[in-house]
Motif scaffolding. Structure first.
Motif, PDB file in Angstrom:
ATOM      1  N   SER A  72      -3.627   8.231   7.371  1.00 36.09           N
ATOM      2  CA  SER A  72      -3.559   9.331   6.413  1.00 36.09           C
ATOM      3  C   SER A  72      -3.670   8.791   4.998  1.00 36.09           C
ATOM      4  O   SER A  72      -3.335   7.638   4.725  1.00 36.09           O
ATOM      5  CB  SER A  72      -2.249  10.101   6.586  1.00 36.09           C
ATOM      6  OG  SER A  72      -1.159   9.252   6.367  1.00 36.09           O
ATOM      7  N   TYR A  74      -3.550  10.092   0.601  1.00 39.77           N
ATOM      8  CA  TYR A  74      -2.914  11.067  -0.277  1.00 39.77           C
ATOM      9  C   TYR A  74      -3.611  11.025  -1.633  1.00 39.77           C
ATOM     10  O   TYR A  74      -3.804   9.966  -2.211  1.00 39.77           O
ATOM     11  CB  TYR A  74      -1.451  10.622  -0.413  1.00 39.77           C
ATOM     12  CG  TYR A  74      -0.467  11.588  -1.000  1.00 39.77           C
ATOM     13  CD1 TYR A  74      -0.705  12.232  -2.199  1.00 39.77           C
ATOM     14  CD2 TYR A  74       0.755  11.829  -0.377  1.00 39.77           C
ATOM     15  CE1 TYR A  74       0.226  13.088  -2.734  1.00 39.77           C
ATOM     16  CE2 TYR A  74       1.701  12.687  -0.914  1.00 39.77           C
ATOM     17  CZ  TYR A  74       1.422  13.301  -2.109  1.00 39.77           C
ATOM     18  OH  TYR A  74       2.359  14.147  -2.647  1.00 39.77           O
ATOM     19  N   ILE A  93      -8.813  -0.172  -4.309  1.00 39.64           N
ATOM     20  CA  ILE A  93      -7.436  -0.666  -4.405  1.00 39.64           C
ATOM     21  C   ILE A  93      -6.641  -0.405  -3.109  1.00 39.64           C
ATOM     22  O   ILE A  93      -5.856  -1.244  -2.674  1.00 39.64           O
ATOM     23  CB  ILE A  93      -6.713  -0.095  -5.669  1.00 39.64           C
ATOM     24  CG1 ILE A  93      -5.389  -0.815  -5.915  1.00 39.64           C
ATOM     25  CG2 ILE A  93      -6.444   1.382  -5.569  1.00 39.64           C
ATOM     26  CD1 ILE A  93      -5.499  -2.149  -6.537  1.00 39.64           C
ATOM     27  N   GLY A  94      -6.886   0.744  -2.504  1.00 34.61           N
ATOM     28  CA  GLY A  94      -6.187   1.062  -1.250  1.00 34.61           C
ATOM     29  C   GLY A  94      -6.559   0.065  -0.163  1.00 34.61           C
ATOM     30  O   GLY A  94      -5.700  -0.431   0.581  1.00 34.61           O
ATOM     31  N   LYS A  96      -7.572  -2.943  -0.624  1.00 32.39           N
ATOM     32  CA  LYS A  96      -6.992  -4.237  -0.974  1.00 32.39           C
ATOM     33  C   LYS A  96      -5.517  -4.278  -0.553  1.00 32.39           C
ATOM     34  O   LYS A  96      -5.068  -5.261   0.051  1.00 32.39           O
ATOM     35  CB  LYS A  96      -7.124  -4.441  -2.484  1.00 32.39           C
ATOM     36  CG  LYS A  96      -6.847  -5.837  -2.927  1.00 32.39           C
ATOM     37  CD  LYS A  96      -7.156  -5.991  -4.404  1.00 32.39           C
ATOM     38  CE  LYS A  96      -6.822  -7.395  -4.855  1.00 32.39           C
ATOM     39  NZ  LYS A  96      -7.032  -7.586  -6.271  1.00 32.39           N
ATOM     40  N   LEU A  97      -4.796  -3.206  -0.872  1.00 33.95           N
ATOM     41  CA  LEU A  97      -3.364  -3.180  -0.542  1.00 33.95           C
ATOM     42  C   LEU A  97      -3.130  -3.202   0.960  1.00 33.95           C
ATOM     43  O   LEU A  97      -2.119  -3.695   1.439  1.00 33.95           O
ATOM     44  CB  LEU A  97      -2.704  -1.937  -1.159  1.00 33.95           C
ATOM     45  CG  LEU A  97      -2.669  -1.918  -2.692  1.00 33.95           C
ATOM     46  CD1 LEU A  97      -2.226  -0.559  -3.207  1.00 33.95           C
ATOM     47  CD2 LEU A  97      -1.738  -3.003  -3.218  1.00 33.95           C
ATOM     48  N   MET A  98      -4.106  -2.635   1.697  1.00 41.83           N
ATOM     49  CA  MET A  98      -3.958  -2.609   3.158  1.00 41.83           C
ATOM     50  C   MET A  98      -4.663  -3.790   3.817  1.00 41.83           C
ATOM     51  O   MET A  98      -4.836  -3.806   5.035  1.00 41.83           O
ATOM     52  CB  MET A  98      -4.491  -1.279   3.700  1.00 41.83           C
ATOM     53  CG  MET A  98      -3.708  -0.081   3.173  1.00 41.83           C
ATOM     54  SD  MET A  98      -4.469   1.480   3.592  1.00 41.83           S
ATOM     55  CE  MET A  98      -3.337   2.072   4.831  1.00 41.83           C
ATOM     56  N   HIS A  99      -5.086  -4.750   2.979  1.00 46.82           N
ATOM     57  CA  HIS A  99      -5.785  -5.960   3.449  1.00 46.82           C
ATOM     58  C   HIS A  99      -7.030  -5.608   4.286  1.00 46.82           C
ATOM     59  O   HIS A  99      -7.308  -6.235   5.302  1.00 46.82           O
ATOM     60  CB  HIS A  99      -4.838  -6.856   4.263  1.00 46.82           C
ATOM     61  CG  HIS A  99      -3.582  -7.188   3.518  1.00 46.82           C
ATOM     62  ND1 HIS A  99      -3.575  -7.989   2.410  1.00 46.82           N
ATOM     63  CD2 HIS A  99      -2.307  -6.794   3.707  1.00 46.82           C
ATOM     64  CE1 HIS A  99      -2.340  -8.091   1.941  1.00 46.82           C
ATOM     65  NE2 HIS A  99      -1.551  -7.365   2.706  1.00 46.82           N
ATOM     66  N   ARG A 141     -11.326   6.770  -3.645  1.00 42.76           N
ATOM     67  CA  ARG A 141     -10.262   5.781  -3.357  1.00 42.76           C
ATOM     68  C   ARG A 141      -9.448   6.237  -2.136  1.00 42.76           C
ATOM     69  O   ARG A 141      -9.091   5.436  -1.276  1.00 42.76           O
ATOM     70  CB  ARG A 141      -9.356   5.669  -4.582  1.00 42.76           C
ATOM     71  CG  ARG A 141      -8.175   4.733  -4.417  1.00 42.76           C
ATOM     72  CD  ARG A 141      -7.293   4.741  -5.647  1.00 42.76           C
ATOM     73  NE  ARG A 141      -6.694   6.049  -5.858  1.00 42.76           N
ATOM     74  CZ  ARG A 141      -6.234   6.486  -7.034  1.00 42.76           C
ATOM     75  NH1 ARG A 141      -6.312   5.734  -8.092  1.00 42.76           N
ATOM     76  NH2 ARG A 141      -5.714   7.692  -7.144  1.00 42.76           N
ATOM     77  N   THR A 142      -9.209   7.548  -2.074  1.00 43.19           N
ATOM     78  CA  THR A 142      -8.453   8.104  -0.949  1.00 43.19           C
ATOM     79  C   THR A 142      -9.261   8.006   0.348  1.00 43.19           C
ATOM     80  O   THR A 142      -8.715   7.698   1.404  1.00 43.19           O
ATOM     81  CB  THR A 142      -8.120   9.586  -1.253  1.00 43.19           C
ATOM     82  OG1 THR A 142      -7.588   9.674  -2.558  1.00 43.19           O
ATOM     83  CG2 THR A 142      -7.134  10.155  -0.263  1.00 43.19           C
TER      84      THR A 142
END
Lengths: 245, 256
Positions: A72, A74, A93-94, A96-99, A141-142
């Motif tokens: 999911s 947001y 960025i998402g 990247k944060l989630m590898h 990005r989402t």
């Protein structure tokens, strides 16, 4: 249709020094794959609280939320773009944060940016973008993490009215093209009816579902044209009377 | 480029030039007036000194191989206390940000230390650490660390809530939020805390040198006062201003 998310007897309380505040009293809702559901309610009724719970940001609630193994994502009221990153890095960025920022996924994001009119802005910084463009980057990005369901929390509330109408159409086109299940939260009845397949009306705090309507317009196309549909006013009056009670 | 745009840019350039010109004119007028009033003995040249006497005093110090030595001693103490103060302040600010309960626990103590006139701790520092450089650096640290800590901490906690929420929607960890969002978001706050820190370090070092030093610009000023050599005192003050200005320019360059 496949059920992707099921909310059963959801209840949410806030604790303050002056006592408990019941934000959500009892909400049960089923969301099917590919559906666009709008949740409408007055300001402060608990819409964003509901979305925070569904997106796992707030885990302090009672009731049941049954999700399949789904990803999911947001989208917030603010575009929340990082001014020190360019458009591509912001959109990634998402990942990247989630590898998950591998070459394939970055190319996927580049393609998304190109197909949604941001080809010439990939290496620009957010300061050089219009409000509408920023919201598009925020949506990409989402979508970059390839979600099965997205939650939109009044994503266009910061935009002026004309840009808002245009961007609503664009976001609708993107969501339809990608066939993503969507839950939109708004206090704008017209936006909700013109955008969604189903509208759920929440009461004032503590939130319960007052009513829900399958939106069956005569000629459903894009949100800005849906507003001119014969049945648009009919649904508008129904939702308005629910909110007014 | 259109004529209007050229005109606009020229106007900005002229404005900048005028400001600079007035600044220079003010400085030159001040120096000339000072020199004139002092030479004509309208003001007491023994108490107020004069630009020419200050230049001579600095030149004499230079000839005796003392000037650069004293500057180096003070500069070394400033750099050490500046780096240590920034590092300790920054790390503490991050710890308080990551563990908010620690901030709540230490908040009254920080207020207490911050409001305490640090110079009152001078005699204790001399007894505990000895009359040496350590006392000077610790005195400076007492002044600059808390200011750095408070200004950086305030920046960290004012990070845009929406951006933090956006990170959380991607299941970011606390460390990811810190390194990918909070610290880059506060780049300007960190740089302005560097600027604040440098002036605090300077105050701390000079204060420390007044208390215990055997060398340095603070020592020169103190020595000048004791032997009533006001040329030396004012030379010391001008040297401090100069050092402070150079370091400020360096940080400004870093900022750009």
């Amino acid at each position: 249709m496949n059920n992707i998310l099921s909310i059963k007897k959801l209840k949410k309380k806030y604790h303050t020094l002056n006592g408990e505040i019941l934000a959500i009293k009892n909400i049960s809702l089923d969301v099917n794959e590919g559906e666009i559901i709008g949740i409408v309610g007055s300001s402060g009724c608990g819409k964003s609280t509901l979305l925070n719970i569904l997106a796992d940001i707030d885990k302090d609630y009672s009731g049941q939320i049954i999700k399949k193994q789904i990803v999911s994502a947001y989208m917030l009221q603010s575009d929340a773009l990082l001014p020190w990153l360019n458009v591509l890095d912001n959109a990634c960025i998402g990942l990247k944060l989630m590898h998950k920022d591998n070459e394939d996924n970055i190319n996927y994001v580049k393609n998304l940016l190109e197909s949604f009119g941001l080809k010439n802005f990939i290496y620009e910084y957010p300061n050089n973008l219009s409000g509408g463009m920023k919201q598009r980057v925020a949506l990409i990005r989402t979508l970059a993490i390839k979600p099965d369901i997205i939650f939109l929390d009044e994503p266009l509330s910061a935009l002026d009215y004309v840009t808002r109408l245009t961007i609503t159409d664009e976001i609708y086109a993107i969501i339809k093209k990608m066939k993503v299940t969507t839950i939109l939260i708004t206090h704008d009845i017209a936006e909700c009816i013109s955008f969604c397949d189903k509208v759920v009306v929440l009461s004032k705090r503590p939130a319960i579902i007052k009513n829900s309507y399958e939106i069956k317009l005569k000629n459903k196309t894009i949100p800005s044209l849906n507003r001119k549909d014969e049945l648009f006013n009919y649904y508008y009056d129904l939702v308005w009377s629910d909110l007014d009670k | 480029m259109s004529q209007d745009q050229k005109k606009y840019l020229r106007k900005i350039k002229i404005n900048k030039f005028i400001v600079l010109l007035i600044q220079l004119a003010l400085i030159i007028t001040f120096i000339l007036m000072w020199e004139y009033l002092s030479t004509k003995e309208i003001i007491n040249s023994f108490i107020f000194s004069s630009p020419s006497k200050i230049i001579k005093c600095l030149y004499d110090l230079y000839l005796n191989n003392n000037l650069l030595y004293h500057i180096w001693i003070t500069l070394k103490e400033i750099i050490i206390s500046f780096l240590l103060g920034f590092l300790i302040g920054f790390i503490l600010a991050v710890i308080f940000y990551m563990i908010p309960i620690l901030k709540k626990i230490f908040d009254p103590f920080l207020t207490l230390i911050n409001s305490l006139p640090k110079v009152s701790l001078g005699p204790l520092l001399i007894i505990w650490l000895g009359a040496n450089t350590s006392s000077i650096i610790v005195m400076s640290l007492l002044i600059n660390t808390i200011v750095t800590l408070i200004s950086i901490y305030n920046g960290l906690i004012s990070t845009d809530e929406y951006k933090i929420k956006m990170f959380k929607t991607f299941k970011a960890t606390k460390w990811q939020i810190l390194f990918h969002l909070v610290i880059p978001h506060n780049k300007e706050t960190i740089i302005s805390s560097l600027k604040l820190n440098i002036s605090m370090s300077l105050i701390g070092v000079i204060m420390g040198e007044f208390l215990v030093s055997k060398a340095g610009i603070g020592y020169l000023i103190l020595y000048g006062t004791q032997v009533f050599n006001l040329n030396l005192v004012i030379s010391g003050i001008i040297l401090i201003m100069f050092i402070s200005f150079i370091i400020y320019l360096l940080i400004n360059t870093l900022e750009k």
